[in-house]
Scaffold this motif. Structure first.
Motif, mmCIF file in Angstrom:
data_model
loop_
_atom_site.group_PDB
_atom_site.id
_atom_site.type_symbol
_atom_site.label_atom_id
_atom_site.label_comp_id
_atom_site.label_asym_id
_atom_site.label_seq_id
_atom_site.Cartn_x
_atom_site.Cartn_y
_atom_site.Cartn_z
ATOM 1 N N ASP B 156 0.823 -1.206 0.000
ATOM 2 C CA ASP B 156 0.000 0.000 0.000
ATOM 3 C C ASP B 156 0.862 1.262 0.000
ATOM 4 O O ASP B 156 0.427 2.318 0.403
ATOM 5 C CB ASP B 156 -0.980 -0.016 1.177
ATOM 6 C CG ASP B 156 -0.262 -0.199 2.500
ATOM 7 O OD1 ASP B 156 0.992 -0.233 2.498
ATOM 8 O OD2 ASP B 156 -0.937 -0.305 3.537
ATOM 9 N N PHE B 157 2.114 1.135 -0.403
ATOM 10 C CA PHE B 157 2.979 2.304 -0.547
ATOM 11 C C PHE B 157 3.978 2.002 -1.671
ATOM 12 O O PHE B 157 4.136 0.840 -2.066
ATOM 13 C CB PHE B 157 3.727 2.620 0.760
ATOM 14 C CG PHE B 157 4.664 1.523 1.201
ATOM 15 C CD1 PHE B 157 4.187 0.446 1.928
ATOM 16 C CD2 PHE B 157 6.018 1.557 0.882
ATOM 17 C CE1 PHE B 157 5.045 -0.582 2.335
ATOM 18 C CE2 PHE B 157 6.884 0.542 1.295
ATOM 19 C CZ PHE B 157 6.392 -0.528 2.021
ATOM 20 N N ALA B 158 4.608 3.053 -2.184
ATOM 21 C CA ALA B 158 5.588 2.861 -3.258
ATOM 22 C C ALA B 158 6.982 3.042 -2.670
ATOM 23 O O ALA B 158 7.383 4.157 -2.338
ATOM 24 C CB ALA B 158 5.340 3.856 -4.384
ATOM 25 N N PRO B 159 7.737 1.977 -2.506
ATOM 26 C CA PRO B 159 9.062 2.117 -1.900
ATOM 27 C C PRO B 159 10.024 2.825 -2.861
ATOM 28 O O PRO B 159 9.943 2.622 -4.072
ATOM 29 C CB PRO B 159 9.499 0.664 -1.672
ATOM 30 C CG PRO B 159 8.750 -0.119 -2.696
ATOM 31 C CD PRO B 159 7.444 0.588 -2.887
ATOM 32 N N PRO B 160 10.912 3.663 -2.337
ATOM 33 C CA PRO B 160 11.926 4.270 -3.201
ATOM 34 C C PRO B 160 12.943 3.205 -3.615
ATOM 35 O O PRO B 160 13.379 2.413 -2.779
ATOM 36 C CB PRO B 160 12.574 5.325 -2.304
ATOM 37 C CG PRO B 160 12.347 4.844 -0.908
ATOM 38 C CD PRO B 160 11.076 4.056 -0.927
ATOM 39 N N VAL B 161 13.256 3.152 -4.882
ATOM 40 C CA VAL B 161 14.269 2.200 -5.367
ATOM 41 C C VAL B 161 15.354 3.007 -6.069
ATOM 42 O O VAL B 161 15.052 3.744 -7.003
ATOM 43 C CB VAL B 161 13.649 1.175 -6.349
ATOM 44 C CG1 VAL B 161 14.711 0.199 -6.814
ATOM 45 C CG2 VAL B 161 12.501 0.427 -5.687
ATOM 46 N N LYS B 162 16.577 2.907 -5.590
ATOM 47 C CA LYS B 162 17.661 3.709 -6.166
ATOM 48 C C LYS B 162 18.722 2.814 -6.796
ATOM 49 O O LYS B 162 18.975 1.713 -6.325
ATOM 50 C CB LYS B 162 18.299 4.575 -5.077
ATOM 51 C CG LYS B 162 17.331 5.585 -4.470
ATOM 52 C CD LYS B 162 18.022 6.495 -3.482
ATOM 53 C CE LYS B 162 17.016 7.461 -2.861
ATOM 54 N NZ LYS B 162 17.665 8.374 -1.895
ATOM 55 N N ASP B 163 19.318 3.338 -7.859
ATOM 56 C CA ASP B 163 20.370 2.615 -8.560
ATOM 57 C C ASP B 163 21.719 3.044 -7.986
ATOM 58 O O ASP B 163 22.152 4.180 -8.181
ATOM 59 C CB ASP B 163 20.284 2.945 -10.057
ATOM 60 C CG ASP B 163 21.346 2.203 -10.857
ATOM 61 O OD1 ASP B 163 22.177 1.503 -10.238
ATOM 62 O OD2 ASP B 163 21.339 2.324 -12.094
ATOM 63 N N LEU B 164 22.374 2.146 -7.259
ATOM 64 C CA LEU B 164 23.642 2.489 -6.632
ATOM 65 C C LEU B 164 24.806 1.722 -7.264
ATOM 66 O O LEU B 164 25.851 1.519 -6.644
ATOM 67 C CB LEU B 164 23.586 2.195 -5.124
ATOM 68 C CG LEU B 164 22.600 3.036 -4.303
ATOM 69 C CD1 LEU B 164 22.653 2.621 -2.846
ATOM 70 C CD2 LEU B 164 22.925 4.517 -4.427
ATOM 71 N N ALA B 165 24.597 1.261 -8.499
ATOM 72 C CA ALA B 165 25.636 0.468 -9.162
ATOM 73 C C ALA B 165 26.939 1.259 -9.270
ATOM 74 O O ALA B 165 28.029 0.724 -9.084
ATOM 75 C CB ALA B 165 25.153 0.034 -10.544
ATOM 76 N N ALA B 166 26.816 2.555 -9.548
ATOM 77 C CA ALA B 166 28.011 3.380 -9.716
ATOM 78 C C ALA B 166 28.811 3.452 -8.422
ATOM 79 O O ALA B 166 30.028 3.600 -8.436
ATOM 80 C CB ALA B 166 27.604 4.779 -10.175
ATOM 81 N N ALA B 167 28.119 3.353 -7.285
ATOM 82 C CA ALA B 167 28.798 3.403 -5.990
ATOM 83 C C ALA B 167 29.306 2.021 -5.580
ATOM 84 O O ALA B 167 29.857 1.848 -4.491
ATOM 85 C CB ALA B 167 27.848 3.951 -4.933
ATOM 86 N N GLY B 168 29.087 1.019 -6.419
ATOM 87 C CA GLY B 168 29.580 -0.323 -6.113
ATOM 88 C C GLY B 168 28.574 -1.188 -5.379
ATOM 89 O O GLY B 168 28.936 -2.197 -4.777
ATOM 90 N N PHE B 169 27.292 -0.776 -5.424
ATOM 91 C CA PHE B 169 26.250 -1.577 -4.786
ATOM 92 C C PHE B 169 25.156 -1.876 -5.818
ATOM 93 O O PHE B 169 24.085 -1.266 -5.782
ATOM 94 C CB PHE B 169 25.627 -0.832 -3.592
ATOM 95 C CG PHE B 169 26.597 -0.537 -2.482
ATOM 96 C CD1 PHE B 169 26.967 -1.535 -1.590
ATOM 97 C CD2 PHE B 169 27.119 0.737 -2.311
ATOM 98 C CE1 PHE B 169 27.854 -1.258 -0.555
ATOM 99 C CE2 PHE B 169 28.006 1.013 -1.290
ATOM 100 C CZ PHE B 169 28.377 0.019 -0.400
#
Lengths: 178, 253
Positions: B156-169
């Protein structure tokens, strides 16, 4: 591993067995929507009964509730039953209403493998008590003792039901080879 | 069916199902040598198992059903009062701290209050459970534009999803989990061989909270809040690197 949170005992007992609960409900009901109804109802019952649960086997406990709920819907009136409006099933090893029409189930459309579909149809066509024993043994891979507990049946009956289920499968497979 | 019958077939079946002891097995072996019915039965049993187990007939719970069931359980359970009180106290304390703390927050990690311990244990248990084969991700993708929409209709909520590939994750995927009496989003990131579970769910307070850290059963945990969400990262990654993960996540727009 860390202990479950003190308030998470129900979750710790029940959540690991949701797939097993669904598998059983799905095979007993032979319909995905009906299986979901059974699970909704079973979870409500499980929440209600949980304070009294003292057993050591939460899987058997949960499956027992799922099974009882499914039977409550499939056989609301055991003994002399109401005559269904549709044709009454013939008394026989495999009653007419036990035969599933795979086309009626949208999930079946996704099952493209012929072997899988054939196996699905063979199990779905088994009488309820035999199907239940077979699914618990062959798909859930439970020991006889646990199947007996879940189905409220003596172990000897579990064994003979399993045997009959397997015989019917073999015979049916022979009649309609792949 | 052959029509022939032998009283021992159930014993043959019990052996096939691994349900007899050595003495019974020896007795059965002697009998079977002279009984064609039992020999045929053993072959047929193997045949049925092949038919069933080869066909992938197991019906695991679909995600949509799981989501409904988890919500139903959550609905019957108010959040534990002790934890709530702690959150409330933390918020008040936070306001008292003033904004000075916000500057310090980026540098110093605070320790989690002991009353958070049950939640920390629950999160670590969820993380360990998720590491079991096949339980880590419900949606497998390194693309946040695939992972984020996957949660639509499941939460019932939209979780934030971030692309951290550049930071090595790099992102590995996501799944539904169940924590603190409610369904939550679990995002899975990776650093080398180490997996990071980032648990996300909404928090009523919209104040951004400084990262706090804890250790449980050898796993490191970092907790912070942002944009109305509470976030918990759990991993066997070394504490400093997990702190980097938290920092990179918070800095990434």
């Amino acid at each position: 591993m860390a202990a479950a949170a003190p308030d998470g005992k129900f979750e710790a007992a029940v959540l690991p067995h949701l797939d097993a609960a669904h598998n059983l409900a799905r095979w007993l009901m032979r319909d995905s929507a009906a299986a979901e109804d059974v699970l909704q109802e079973a979870i409500v019952r499980a929440l209600t009964y949980f304070p009294g649960f003292r057993g050591v086997n939460p899987r058997a406990w949960l499956l027992q509730i799922v099974r009882n709920t499914a039977y409550g819907i499939l056989k609301p009136n055991r003994g002399p039953t109401l005559v269904p409006i549709a044709a009454e099933p013939e008394p026989g090893a495999i009653a007419e209403d036990e035969l599933v029409s795979p086309e009626a189930d949208p999930e079946m459309a996704l099952i493209c493998s012929r072997d899988r579909r054939r196996a699905y149809e063979l199990i779905a066509a088994l009488p309820l008590e035999l199907r239940e024993a077979l699914v618990l043994r062959e798909l859930e891979e439970l020991p006889y003792k646990e199947i007996a507990e879940i189905t409220h049946t003596p172990i000897g009956t579990v064994m003979s039901r399993l045997w009959r289920a397997r015989r019917l499968l073999i015979d049916a497979a022979r009649e309609q080879p792949a | 069916m052959t029509g022939e019958h032998c009283d021992k077939v159930l014993l043959v079946q019990a052996e096939f199902d691994g349900e007899i002891d050595a003495a019974q097995a020896a007795e059965l072996a002697a009998h079977r040598a002279g009984c064609p019915v039992c020999r045929a039965a053993a072959a047929e049993l193997a045949q049925t198992r092949e038919l069933l187990r080869g066909a992938d007939l197991y019906q695991p719970m679909p995600d949509a059903v799981r989501g409904t069931i988890l919500s139903r359980i959550a609905a019957t359970r108010p959040a534990p009062p002790a934890r709530r009180r702690w959150f409330a106290g933390w918020r008040q304390g936070w306001i008292g701290f003033g904004l000075g703390a916000a500057c310090a927050a980026g540098l110093a990690f605070l320790l989690l209050a002991p009353s958070q311990q049950p939640l920390v244990e629950e999160l670590v248990a969820s993380h360990i459970r998720a590491l079991q084969p096949g339980h880590l991700e419900d949606v497998v993708s390194t693309d946040r534009h695939t992972v984020k929409p996957w949660f639509d209709g499941r939460l019932d909520f939209a979780p934030p999803v971030k692309d951290l590939a550049a930071a090595g994750f790099p992102l590995k995927g996501g799944r539904l989990d169940y924590v603190d009496g409610r369904p939550v989003a679990a995002l899975v990131y990776q650093r080398d061989k180490h997996l990071i579970d980032l648990f996300v769910w909404p928090e009523s307070s919209r104040l951004a909270g400084a990262p706090r850290e804890a250790t449980e059963s050898g796993y490191n945990v970092v907790h912070w809040s942002a944009d109305g969400m509470t976030l918990w990262a759990v991993s066997d990654l070394e504490a400093g690197q997990l702190a980097d993960f938290a920092r990179d996540w918070r800095q990434k727009p």
